[in-house]
Each structure stands twice: as C-alpha cells, then as structure tokens.
Design an enzyme around this catalytic site. Structure first.
Site, short mmCIF file in Angstrom:
data_model
loop_
_atom_site.label_atom_id
_atom_site.label_comp_id
_atom_site.label_asym_id
_atom_site.label_seq_id
_atom_site.Cartn_x
_atom_site.Cartn_y
_atom_site.Cartn_z
CB CYS B 45 26.14 89.07 29.80
SG CYS B 45 26.59 87.06 29.40
CG HIS B 93 31.83 81.38 44.14
ND1 HIS B 93 30.51 80.98 43.66
CD2 HIS B 93 32.00 82.57 43.59
CE1 HIS B 93 30.05 81.83 42.97
NE2 HIS B 93 30.71 83.12 42.86
#
Lengths: 264, 356
Positions: B45, B93
């Site tokens: 989300c 990352h």
C-alpha cells in the site's frame, strides 16, 4: 595465584556491567547472552578461587570478612546461574553483575584479607551452618534484585514513561512470582542454617543469635503477609530490598564479632 | 549486468499517484519484455517497486510505462515521481526496505512478509534468476538481523497494540487474564480483538444496550454482562477496557477501593479510551492499578516511535556492512567504491531519519 583468579572473575563481572551500561546508553538493550556468559565465566573463576583457598585453609573458606564477601558473591552468582535462567529472567544478569562486582571489588580493595591462624579442628556443623546461611543470603540478594526490577518496571508503568529497558524487563506478575520463589528458597536455606547453628557444640554470641532470629522473623513475616495477601506486591518488593540490607548489616556484624572473638 | 530498482513510495508520491501503478499483475512479464533478465515486482500500500537485472540500459520511463494499468503507454512522461537506485545503492535500498527502515511506520514488520511473498511469486513465475535470488535471500537475512540486534521493531504504535503490549508487560501470558470491555464502540472492538489474538479467552462485554453487548461478545468470542453488573466484575477481572459515551465518571476511587482490598496481590490494568473519560484519573494512584487514558496511550505510542527512530543508526550500520559484503561477493574489488558511496548515502539516510 588465587588472588589473580579473583581479579579475573571481577573483570568478567565488570565486563557485564560495562556492556550493560553501553547498551543502555545506546538505547539498545540486548545483554542477555553476553551477560550470562560473562557471569558464568566469572563464576568459574570464583569457584576456582574458593577451591584453592579452601585447600590452603583445609576448611570452608569463610574465615574472615574478605572470604565471606567472596563466598557471598559466589552464592549470588550460583543462585543466578541456577534460578535466573529457569525463571526466564536472564535480564537479572544485568542487575546481578553490579552487586557481585560491588562485593568483590570492595573485598579486593579493602584491607580485610587478614589471615588468622585457625588451629581448631574442622567443625562440620559450624561449616554447614555458615555456608548454607551464606547461600541463603545469595537467594535473598537475588530476591532483592528482582525487587529492584519490579519497582523499576512498576514505576515506568505508573508514570507512563517507558524507557528502552521497559521492553526487556520481565512482566510484573512473573517478577513477583520469582520474588516469592526466591524468598521461599532463601528462607528454607536460612532456616536450615539457623537450626544447624544449634548443633555446632559452641555457645554462639547472644547478639548474633538474636539478630539472626530477628532477620528470620522479618523474612517469615514478609512471606506470611505475601501468603495471606496482606501486602501489595510493590510493598513486598520494597521489603525484599530492606530485608537484604538488614541481612548484609547482620552478616557484617557477625563476621566482625567473630573476628574479634573467634570461637575456640 | 546492471542491477537496479525503479519505484515510487509514500516518500515520493501520494496514494492517488501510487494507485495508478499498483495492481498491474502483468507488469513483471512486461518488464522482462523490456529487456530485463530478472525482475521482481514489490507492491504494497505504500510502494510499488521493480527490482531488475539487465544487460542493457533500461530507462526509468520504460519501467514506469510497464507498471501503468492504462493501455496508452506511450504518451506520458512517468518519470517524475519515480526514484531509481543502481548497483550497491539498489542493494542498500532493498535492505532498508526489508528491514522496515523505509516504511511509513519505522520498523514495521509487515513489509518483510510482503517482500517474501513478492519473491515467492516471482520465483514461481520464473521471473527471478540467481542474481535476484541471492539479493533477496540476503535481504531477508539482513532484515532478521536488524530486528534481532536492534530495537527497531520494539514498542507498539496503535491503541490496540499499545494496550496488548502493556497488558503483556503487566501479566505476561494473557491466556489467564479476565477482560471486561465496557462500551461496545469500534475502538473497543479492535482492542478486544487484539487482546483475543494474544490469547485472552475470558472476555466479558458490557454495554447500556445489552443487544449491542451480545453482538460484540459474539464477534470476539466473549460473553455479555448486564450494564448494572459491570462494577461488581472489577473484583474478578484483570483488564478493564472502557469506552462509553457517559458524561460522568463511571469508576472512581471510592467505588474501586473496597474491591481492591480483596485483590491486593493482583494488578488491575485499566484502558480508558473514552472522551470524556470514564475513569477518575486519581485511580492511577491506587496500589496495583495501572490506568491509561487515550492521551497516555498516544504518549506511549509516540515514545515507541521515538525509540524506533533512535535505532535507525544502529540498523544502518548493520545494513552498510551487509551491502559491502554483498557487493564484494558479486563483483570482487568493488567494495572500496561502494564503501565510499555508502558513506554518502548513509548521510542521506541519516538526514531522512532526522526528518521522520
């Protein structure tokens, strides 16, 4: 040689204390495994020291204040090794190490290792009485430490200010259960110690007997109040700290008077 | 071989933008068609990211076009909200994402499960090859290590989870705790469910409307108690969760004091999420009573978040070591370059952490 073992042991406990302090400062608190091994290693050195000293003296190494302090520190570590992990209270190591460090550090620094020639034959009842009482003190010390942990956790919960350590301390009910069990363990051992004192065959100084019975009554009262639910857990935790402080004062007094007036 | 990551997250795009690029199930195959040897699509989300390995240079715009659900892929310039990380920065990352450092709620653990699911999905479809396999396996290891060796995931950050966390710090196992839910509102329901999920089996619900109490009791597997009887329950219960719309205090020092005398050795945890409050604040002064109102619960949640933020530097250090090791293992000799670059990117991350 034996003194080096004690220094090595003290360094182990110091390492545990320093490690805990660093972790607390960084707000990262994972001292469990390190502390357990540091205390374990320190305990091995302590045991080796007491064993060598015992062989030299040809009796239980509790003949002066220095040895009594070391034996007490050993008892605290022993009860921690036996009980601490069993109750999943390994964090207790973070609190145990400073107490042991304090006892051993003081014993090493203070000029209290005066060797008295002990010519009397070994009295096994007297040795049992003294050593079992010291192990009982170890249990009371751990109950005191659990009491400190309880009060710390309780305070954080009451004030709503939670520090990093809050998430690593055991739940209140578990701590209270541990306090109760340690009190019972210490009380049983201390009772055995007092009873065996009457079989030593020597008249014990009255002040020592009275003080020991007063301490026994204090712990009996705490346990009775706990059993009858007359006292809130917080008060029991606070009384554990007071009780152990009284026990330490009594131990000092007994050893001091024993050095002044040695048994024949 | 180029390893890169192209994506957008809550840091760079709002939900309206993110939803334009999420939910395109065919994206992985489309990205492969764009010339990538290995691809993995991570959609949550809060982020949509493509991790890919390719022989040739694949532009961010090409990847963005593959992600969009619209058929008109050639007319837009999609690049602006997207970020792109290459080589060791991509590795770093991913490690940060998997460890929860890049999440909206720092340290949340849901992202790790989502990353594992994305990996499994890509592996099953054959989109993942040896390169991404190694990368993701390492990322899962790093995430686990970060959670184990720091307090990044410690503490609760919602009303329900704070209530559960505090209850566990007081009682340990919740399976033997008796809980009374007073008032059957939505927050009560969520908190009750959170308590049940952690083992509570004895749950009682009381409400002015007995029907509503029965309804909630049925939903959470508890039993309904008439509203007139709730105060007497305080003799037995361990946790009281109250959220009624009462204008006056329901529980005061005088009501509770006689009951506490009968249960001196057992703590009572009160969660008062009602506004105006149902419980007199002076109750917190009583022996063995731990009262938390909505403000104190929020304060605990904020303290937990602050604690998590304090852990970011420690987590970054663990990640930096793994990035160097990983980059070295796939292209020996490049560790020096990556180390220098890591320091500069660490500074960026530290800056981002300070802005949290």
């Amino acid at each position: 040689m034996d003194r080096y073992l004690l220094i090595a042991s003290t360094i182990c406990f110091l390492a545990a204390v320093v490690h805990t302090a660093i972790e607390l400062r960084r707000a990262v608190f994972h001292p469990l495994r390190f502390n357990f091994f540091a205390i374990g290693l320190g305990f091995i050195f302590q045991t080796a020291f007491l064993s060598i000293r015992g062989h030299q003296l040809e009796r239980c190494p509790i003949t002066n204040l220095f040895e009594v302090f070391i034996f007490l520190a050993w008892s605290v570590a022993l009860i921690y090794m036996l009980v601490g992990t069993a109750y999943r209270l390994s964090l207790m190591g973070a609190f145990t190490a400073p107490l042991v460090l304090l006892l051993q550090g003081f014993a090493l620094i203070a000029p209290i290792d005066s060797r008295h020639p002990v010519n009397a034959p070994v009295n096994s009842w007297l040795e049992f009485h003294a050593s079992i009482s010291l192990v009982a003190y170890g249990a009371f010390a751990l109950a005191c430490i659990a009491g400190v942990m309880y009060l710390l956790q309780e305070r954080q919960l009451k004030t709503h200010h939670l520090h990093s350590i809050f998430y690593h301390l055991p739940p209140l009910t578990n701590l209270f259960a541990a306090i109760t069990r340690l009190l019972w363990l210490g009380f049983a051992l201390y009772t055995a110690g007092i009873v065996s004192g009457f079989f030593t065959g020597h008249p014990l100084p009255r002040i020592q007997v009275v003080s020991a019975i007063v301490l026994w009554l204090l712990y009996a009262a705490i346990l009775q109040a706990r059993h009858l639910k007359w006292l809130a857990p917080k008060r029991v935790a606070a009384l554990c700290i007071i009780g152990f402080s009284a026990a330490l004062a009594l131990l000092w007094g007994i050893t001091f008077t024993a050095e002044l007036h040695p048994l024949p | 071989m180029n390893l890169f990551c192209v994506g957008l997250s809550h840091h760079t795009a709002n939900v309206a933008t993110r939803e334009q690029f999420a939910g395109n199930a065919a994206a992985e195959s489309i990205v492969r068609q764009a010339g990538c040897a290995e691809t993995l699509l991570l959609t949550t989300c809060n982020r949509v990211e493509v991790y890919a390995v390719s022989d040739k240079q694949v532009s961010t715009d090409e990847i963005a076009r593959c992600l969009t659900a619209t058929t008109d892929r050639n007319t837009h310039n999609y690049a602006p909200p997207f970020y792109r990380y290459e080589d060791h920065k991509c590795v770093q990352h991913l490690f940060r994402v998997a460890s929860g450092l890049d999440s909206m709620v720092v340290g949340e653990s849901e992202i790790l499960g989502q990353a594992k699911k994305a990996y499994e999905s890509a592996r099953t479809s054959g989109a993942v090859g040896p390169y991404l396999h190694r990368l993701f396996q390492r990322a899962f290891r790093v995430a686990k290590q970060v959670r184990t060796h720091t307090d990044i995931a410690r503490g609760a950050v919602s009303v329900g989870s704070v209530a559960v966390e505090l209850a566990q710090r007081i009682f340990g196992k919740l399976s033997e705790c008796k809980v009374l839910v007073l008032g059957a509102g939505e927050t009560s329901e969520r908190t009750a469910r959170a308590l049940v999920s952690r083992g509570v089996t004895d749950l009682r619900v009381s409400n002015r409307s007995l029907d509503r109490a029965r309804e909630l009791a049925q939903m959470v597997g508890g039993q309904a108690v008439p509203f007139d009887d709730w105060a007497a329950q305080c003799r037995e219960i361990d946790i009281l969760l109250t959220s009624t719309s009462s204008e006056t205090l329901l529980l005061t020092h005088d009501i509770l004091a006689p009951m506490l005398r009968e249960r001196l050795d057992r703590p009572l945890f009160i969660i008062d999420i009602a506004v105006p409050r149902d419980v007199d604040p002076s109750v917190n002064e009583m022996q063995g009573v731990y009262l938390y109102d909505i403000d104190s619960i929020r304060s605990v949640a904020e303290q937990s978040l602050a604690l998590r933020r304090q852990q970011i530097a420690a987590a970054e250090a663990i990640i930096a070591n793994h990035v160097i090791e990983f980059v070295d293992s796939i292209s020996p000799g490049s560790s020096r370059r990556s180390r220098t670059a890591d320091h500069s990117s660490l500074d960026e991350n530290a800056l981002r952490a300070s802005q949290l």
